[in-house]
Design an enzyme around this catalytic site. Structure first.
Site, mmCIF file in Angstrom:
data_model
loop_
_atom_site.group_PDB
_atom_site.id
_atom_site.type_symbol
_atom_site.label_atom_id
_atom_site.label_comp_id
_atom_site.label_asym_id
_atom_site.label_seq_id
_atom_site.Cartn_x
_atom_site.Cartn_y
_atom_site.Cartn_z
ATOM 1 N N TYR A 132 -16.808 1.340 19.936
ATOM 2 C CA TYR A 132 -16.442 1.709 21.305
ATOM 3 C C TYR A 132 -15.605 0.623 21.973
ATOM 4 O O TYR A 132 -14.602 0.915 22.628
ATOM 5 C CB TYR A 132 -17.713 1.997 22.122
ATOM 6 C CG TYR A 132 -17.461 2.827 23.353
ATOM 7 C CD1 TYR A 132 -17.554 4.211 23.325
ATOM 8 C CD2 TYR A 132 -17.126 2.230 24.564
ATOM 9 C CE1 TYR A 132 -17.332 4.986 24.464
ATOM 10 C CE2 TYR A 132 -16.892 2.989 25.708
ATOM 11 C CZ TYR A 132 -16.998 4.365 25.642
ATOM 12 O OH TYR A 132 -16.766 5.122 26.766
ATOM 13 N N TYR A 154 -22.908 9.634 28.819
ATOM 14 C CA TYR A 154 -22.592 10.786 27.960
ATOM 15 C C TYR A 154 -23.870 11.612 27.856
ATOM 16 O O TYR A 154 -24.887 11.127 27.358
ATOM 17 C CB TYR A 154 -22.184 10.317 26.570
ATOM 18 C CG TYR A 154 -20.852 9.592 26.528
ATOM 19 C CD1 TYR A 154 -19.680 10.290 26.235
ATOM 20 C CD2 TYR A 154 -20.755 8.222 26.759
ATOM 21 C CE1 TYR A 154 -18.452 9.644 26.183
ATOM 22 C CE2 TYR A 154 -19.532 7.568 26.714
ATOM 23 C CZ TYR A 154 -18.385 8.286 26.424
ATOM 24 O OH TYR A 154 -17.175 7.642 26.379
ATOM 25 N N LYS A 200 -10.695 6.885 22.849
ATOM 26 C CA LYS A 200 -9.834 6.100 21.960
ATOM 27 C C LYS A 200 -8.331 6.358 22.105
ATOM 28 O O LYS A 200 -7.517 5.564 21.616
ATOM 29 C CB LYS A 200 -10.220 6.389 20.486
ATOM 30 C CG LYS A 200 -11.504 5.735 20.069
ATOM 31 C CD LYS A 200 -11.302 4.254 19.764
ATOM 32 C CE LYS A 200 -12.578 3.460 19.766
ATOM 33 N NZ LYS A 200 -12.860 2.735 21.009
ATOM 34 N N HIS A 244 -17.644 -2.766 32.197
ATOM 35 C CA HIS A 244 -18.907 -2.121 31.829
ATOM 36 C C HIS A 244 -19.482 -2.799 30.576
ATOM 37 O O HIS A 244 -18.829 -2.815 29.543
ATOM 38 C CB HIS A 244 -18.692 -0.631 31.516
ATOM 39 C CG HIS A 244 -18.406 0.189 32.743
ATOM 40 N ND1 HIS A 244 -18.513 1.558 32.769
ATOM 41 C CD2 HIS A 244 -18.039 -0.172 33.988
ATOM 42 C CE1 HIS A 244 -18.223 2.002 33.980
ATOM 43 N NE2 HIS A 244 -17.916 0.972 34.731
ATOM 44 N N PRO A 286 -11.442 13.319 23.421
ATOM 45 C CA PRO A 286 -11.662 12.171 24.317
ATOM 46 C C PRO A 286 -13.062 11.563 24.291
ATOM 47 O O PRO A 286 -13.295 10.549 24.942
ATOM 48 C CB PRO A 286 -11.343 12.741 25.711
ATOM 49 C CG PRO A 286 -11.429 14.221 25.569
ATOM 50 C CD PRO A 286 -11.142 14.549 24.150
HETATM 51 P P1 RFL Z 1 1.675 10.367 26.552
HETATM 52 O O1 RFL Z 1 0.868 9.664 27.587
HETATM 53 O O2 RFL Z 1 1.487 11.824 26.360
HETATM 54 O O3 RFL Z 1 3.196 10.066 26.899
HETATM 55 C C1 RFL Z 1 4.270 10.747 26.280
HETATM 56 C C2 RFL Z 1 5.411 10.793 27.252
HETATM 57 O O4 RFL Z 1 6.548 11.400 26.628
HETATM 58 C C3 RFL Z 1 7.157 12.313 27.546
HETATM 59 N N1 RFL Z 1 7.927 13.287 26.762
HETATM 60 C C4 RFL Z 1 9.286 13.263 26.645
HETATM 61 N N2 RFL Z 1 10.209 12.436 27.176
HETATM 62 C C5 RFL Z 1 11.508 12.690 26.858
HETATM 63 N N3 RFL Z 1 11.897 13.707 26.050
HETATM 64 C C6 RFL Z 1 10.996 14.559 25.498
HETATM 65 N N4 RFL Z 1 11.380 15.559 24.711
HETATM 66 C C7 RFL Z 1 9.620 14.335 25.791
HETATM 67 N N5 RFL Z 1 8.475 14.979 25.433
HETATM 68 C C8 RFL Z 1 7.466 14.318 26.033
HETATM 69 C C9 RFL Z 1 5.965 12.893 28.296
HETATM 70 O O5 RFL Z 1 6.341 13.462 29.542
HETATM 71 C C10 RFL Z 1 5.097 11.656 28.463
HETATM 72 O O6 RFL Z 1 5.392 10.946 29.646
HETATM 73 O O7 RFL Z 1 1.487 9.679 25.112
HETATM 74 P P2 RFL Z 1 1.174 8.157 24.692
HETATM 75 O O8 RFL Z 1 2.078 7.213 25.432
HETATM 76 O O9 RFL Z 1 1.134 8.147 23.230
HETATM 77 O O10 RFL Z 1 -0.289 7.865 25.286
HETATM 78 C C11 RFL Z 1 -1.405 8.534 24.789
HETATM 79 C C12 RFL Z 1 -2.457 8.747 25.885
HETATM 80 O O11 RFL Z 1 -1.831 9.327 27.008
HETATM 81 C C13 RFL Z 1 -3.629 9.594 25.432
HETATM 82 O O12 RFL Z 1 -4.007 9.261 24.126
HETATM 83 C C14 RFL Z 1 -4.873 9.422 26.335
HETATM 84 O O13 RFL Z 1 -4.634 9.922 27.640
HETATM 85 C C15 RFL Z 1 -6.069 10.138 25.741
HETATM 86 N N6 RFL Z 1 -7.280 10.055 26.557
HETATM 87 C C16 RFL Z 1 -8.052 8.906 26.579
HETATM 88 N N7 RFL Z 1 -7.676 7.818 25.897
HETATM 89 C C17 RFL Z 1 -8.402 6.657 25.992
HETATM 90 O O14 RFL Z 1 -8.034 5.662 25.363
HETATM 91 N N8 RFL Z 1 -9.537 6.549 26.750
HETATM 92 C C18 RFL Z 1 -9.993 7.597 27.465
HETATM 93 O O15 RFL Z 1 -10.978 7.457 28.192
HETATM 94 C C19 RFL Z 1 -9.264 8.846 27.371
HETATM 95 N N9 RFL Z 1 -9.681 9.926 28.059
HETATM 96 C C20 RFL Z 1 -7.651 11.138 27.350
HETATM 97 C C21 RFL Z 1 -8.883 11.044 28.091
HETATM 98 C C22 RFL Z 1 -6.864 12.274 27.459
HETATM 99 C C23 RFL Z 1 -7.271 13.302 28.260
HETATM 100 N N10 RFL Z 1 -6.383 14.401 28.371
HETATM 101 C C24 RFL Z 1 -6.001 14.965 29.606
HETATM 102 C C25 RFL Z 1 -5.581 14.759 27.223
HETATM 103 C C26 RFL Z 1 -9.312 12.081 28.868
HETATM 104 C C27 RFL Z 1 -8.528 13.232 28.932
HETATM 105 C C28 RFL Z 1 -9.073 14.358 29.768
HETATM 106 C C1 PHB Z 2 -12.799 8.875 31.777
HETATM 107 O O1 PHB Z 2 -13.286 8.078 32.609
HETATM 108 O O2 PHB Z 2 -11.841 9.603 32.050
HETATM 109 C C2 PHB Z 2 -13.383 8.946 30.416
HETATM 110 C C3 PHB Z 2 -14.440 8.132 30.069
HETATM 111 C C4 PHB Z 2 -14.973 8.202 28.776
HETATM 112 C C5 PHB Z 2 -14.431 9.099 27.864
HETATM 113 C C6 PHB Z 2 -13.368 9.898 28.219
HETATM 114 C C7 PHB Z 2 -12.833 9.837 29.501
HETATM 115 O O3 PHB Z 2 -14.960 9.185 26.620
#
Ligand code: RFL
Ligand code: PHB
Length: 387
Positions: A382, A198, A294, A72, A290
Site C-alpha cells: 500500500y 475500506y 495505485k 495517514h 481503484p
Molecule cells: P490521465 O490522468 O487520464 O491523463 C491523460 C490525459 O490525456 C488527455 N488526452 C489527450 N490529450 C491530447 N490528445 C488526445 N488524443 C488525448 N486523449 C486523452 C486527457 O484529457 C488527460 O488529461 O492519465 P495519467 O496521467 O496516466 O494518470 C493516471 C491517473 O489519472 C489514474 O491512474 C488515477 O486517477 C487512478 N485512481 C487512483 N490512483 C491512485 O494512485 N490513487 C487513488 O486513490 C486513485 N483513486 C483513481 C482513483 C481513479 C478513479 N477514476 C475516476 C478513474 C479513484 C477513481 C474514482
Molecule cells: C480516494 O480518496 O479517492 C481514494 C482512497 C483510496 C482508494 C481509492 C480512492 O483506494
C-alpha cells in the site's frame, strides 16, 4: 514546431514527465485535448504512496503537499461489525499522504508555467506519425483551430486509457473487468475519522476517505451498468450509513454533494509499452481498479523511469535504459495489478458467489487483519514497494 520530447496528455504522467525532463535539461511540449480549467478540477485519485511523496519532494513539488496533505499512518478494514486497523507506521515505519490528484496536477501546471514550459490545451485531432523513424511527428489542431505539426526525437503517450497513443503500439492486451462499479461522492462535510476505511458489508463494499478537514470522499459498490439517476443524494447517504455502521454508529457526516460519478472497475495491461520512438506511460498503458489506490502512483513510477531513460538517450546517446524501459516498468505494473486485484476481490461482494466462496472470503479478511505477516504484506504494498 520542434522539440525533443512530444508529450500527449496533461494528466499526472505527462505533466510530471515534462517537469522531470526539464530538470535534466531536456525540452518538451505537452499537448492536451481538455481545457486547463477542466484538467485542474478533475476529481480523481487521492492517495500518494510514500515513494511518490519522496519523489515529489525531491523534485521541488513538496511544499504545498507537505502543508495541506494529510499523512495517514494506517488504514482500516471494516467487516463483521468492527474496525480493524493496519498500522503502516508500526509495521514498516512508513505512511501514505492523502492529497488529491488535482492538487498534484495544479502544482505541476504551476511549476511548468514558472519554468517556461510549453503546455498546449484544447487541442483536437491528435495523431502520431513516423514512430519507426528517428523523427516522429505529432499532428493536431490547436485551440485557435490551426493545424499544427510537432517534430520530435521521441513521443511519450501519456494520454490515459481512452487516448490515441496505444493504438499505434502493436501490443498484447491483458484485460479483466469486474462485475461491479464504484459510485463516488465528494461532499462538503467534515471527516469524522482520521484515516481511510475500506468496508466489506453484505450489501456491498464502501470506502470512507477525505480530502481536507472540510471535505469527505466516499464510494459505494454498485452494479456495473448502474445509472447515476437511480442514486439521489438521500439514497446514497442511507446506503453509506448502513454499510459503514459499526455497532449501530455511522461515521458518515452528511453535507452538500459537490461531485458524484460512477467509475467502472477494470484491470488492463498493454505489453510492450513501446513501439519504435513512441513510449507509453500511466493509464495509457495500464489501469487498475481503484481499491489499491495505485493508478496515479504507477503513472509516477513509469515517468520517473522514462525520464531517466530518455535523459541517457538524448543527452549521452546511451540507449541501454530505454531498451529496458518497458520490461522494467511492467515488473512494477504487474505487482500493482496483483495487489489491486487482491484488495478488490477481498473487499467487494462478488455477485454470484456461492456460500462456500463467501466463507472463504471472510476467512481471508479475518486472517489478513490478525496476522502480522499478512498485515505487513498489505502495508508494504500500500505505501509503495521500493523502486
Ligand atoms: P490521465 O490522468 O487520464 O491523463 C491523460 C490525459 O490525456 C488527455 N488526452 C489527450 N490529450 C491530447 N490528445 C488526445 N488524443 C488525448 N486523449 C486523452 C486527457 O484529457 C488527460 O488529461 O492519465 P495519467 O496521467 O496516466 O494518470 C493516471 C491517473 O489519472 C489514474 O491512474 C488515477 O486517477 C487512478 N485512481 C487512483 N490512483 C491512485 O494512485 N490513487 C487513488 O486513490 C486513485 N483513486 C483513481 C482513483 C481513479 C478513479 N477514476 C475516476 C478513474 C479513484 C477513481 C474514482
Ligand atoms: C480516494 O480518496 O479517492 C481514494 C482512497 C483510496 C482508494 C481509492 C480512492 O483506494
Amino acid at each position: 514546431m520542434r522539440t525533443q520530447v512530444g508529450i500527449i496528455g496533461a494528466g499526472p504522467a505527462g505533466l510530471l514527465l515534462s517537469h522531470l525532463l526539464h530538470l535534466n535539461g531536456i525540452e518538451s511540449v505537452v499537448i492536451e485535448e481538455r481545457s486547463e480549467d477542466y484538467v485542474r478540477q478533475r476529481v480523481r485519485a487521492g492517495v500518494l504512496e510514500n515513494t511518490t511523496t519522496d519523489l515529489l519532494r525531491e523534485v521541488g513539488l513538496g511544499e504545498r503537499m507537505d502543508r495541506e496533505g494529510l499523512v495517514h499512518g494506517g488504514v482500516s478494514f471494516r467487516f463483521d461489525g468492527a474496525d480493524h486497523r493496519i498500522a503502516f507506521e508500526e509495521l514498516i515505519g512508513r505512511n501514505v499522504t492523502v492529497y488529491g490528484q488535482q492538487e498534484v496536477v495544479k502544482d505541476l501546471i504551476d511549476a511548468r508555467n514558472r519554468d517556461g514550459g510549453r503546455l498546449l490545451f484544447e487541442v483536437s485531432g491528435t495523431a502520431v506519425h513516423d514512430i519507426d523513424t528517428d523523427r516522429p511527428r505529432i499532428t493536431f489542431t490547436d485551440s485557435a483551430g490551426q493545424p499544427q505539426e510537432l517534430v520530435c526525437d521521441v513521443v511519450a503517450g501519456c494520454d490515459g486509457f481512452h487516448g490515441v497513443s496505444r493504438k499505434s503500439v502493436p501490443h498484447e492486451a491483458y484485460d479483466h473487468t469486474y462485475p461491479f462499479a464504484w459510485l463516488g461522492v465528494l461532499a462538503k462535510a467534515a471527516p469524522t475519522r482520521e484515516e481511510i476505511a475500506y468496508t466489506h458489508h453484505e450489501r456491498g463494499f464502501a470506502l470512507y476517505s477525505m480530502r481536507s478537514p472540510e471535505i469527505t470522499r466516499l464510494y459505494l459498490q454498485v452494479a456495473p451498468d448502474e445509472d447515476i439517476a437511480n442514486w439521489p443524494d438521500d439514497r446514497i447517504w442511507a446506503e453509506l450509513h448502513t454499510r459503514m455502521a459499526v455497532a449501530g454508529e455511522s461515521p458518515v457526516l452528511e453535507g452538500p454533494v459537490l461531485d458524484k460519478g460512477i467509475t467502472a472497475m477494470r484491470s488492463f495491461v498493454a505489453t510492450p509499452m513501446r513501439h519504435g520512438r513512441l513510449f507509453l506511460a500511466g493509464d495509457a498503458a495500464h489501469i487498475v481498479p481503484p481499491t489499491g489506490a495505485k493508478g496515479m502512483n504507477l503513472a509516477v513510477a513509469d515517468v520517473r523511469l522514462l525520464s531517466m531513460a530518455l535523459t541517457e538517450l538524448l543527452r549521452r546517446n546511451d540507449s541501454r535504459l530505454i531498451e529496458s524501459y518497458s520490461d522494467t516498468a511492467l515488473r512494477r505494473v504487474w505487482r500493482a495489478e496483483a495487489f489491486s486485484w487482491t484488495m478488490t476481490s477481498m473487499l467487494h461482494v462478488m455477485p454470484g458467489a456461492d456460500a462456500f466462496q463467501r466463507q472463504v472470503q471472510l476467512a481471508q479478511l479475518r486472517y489478513t487483519v490478525s496476522s502480522t505477516a499478512a498485515m505487513t504484506s498489505i502495508a508494504e504494498n500500500y505505501v509503495g514497494l521500493p523502486w
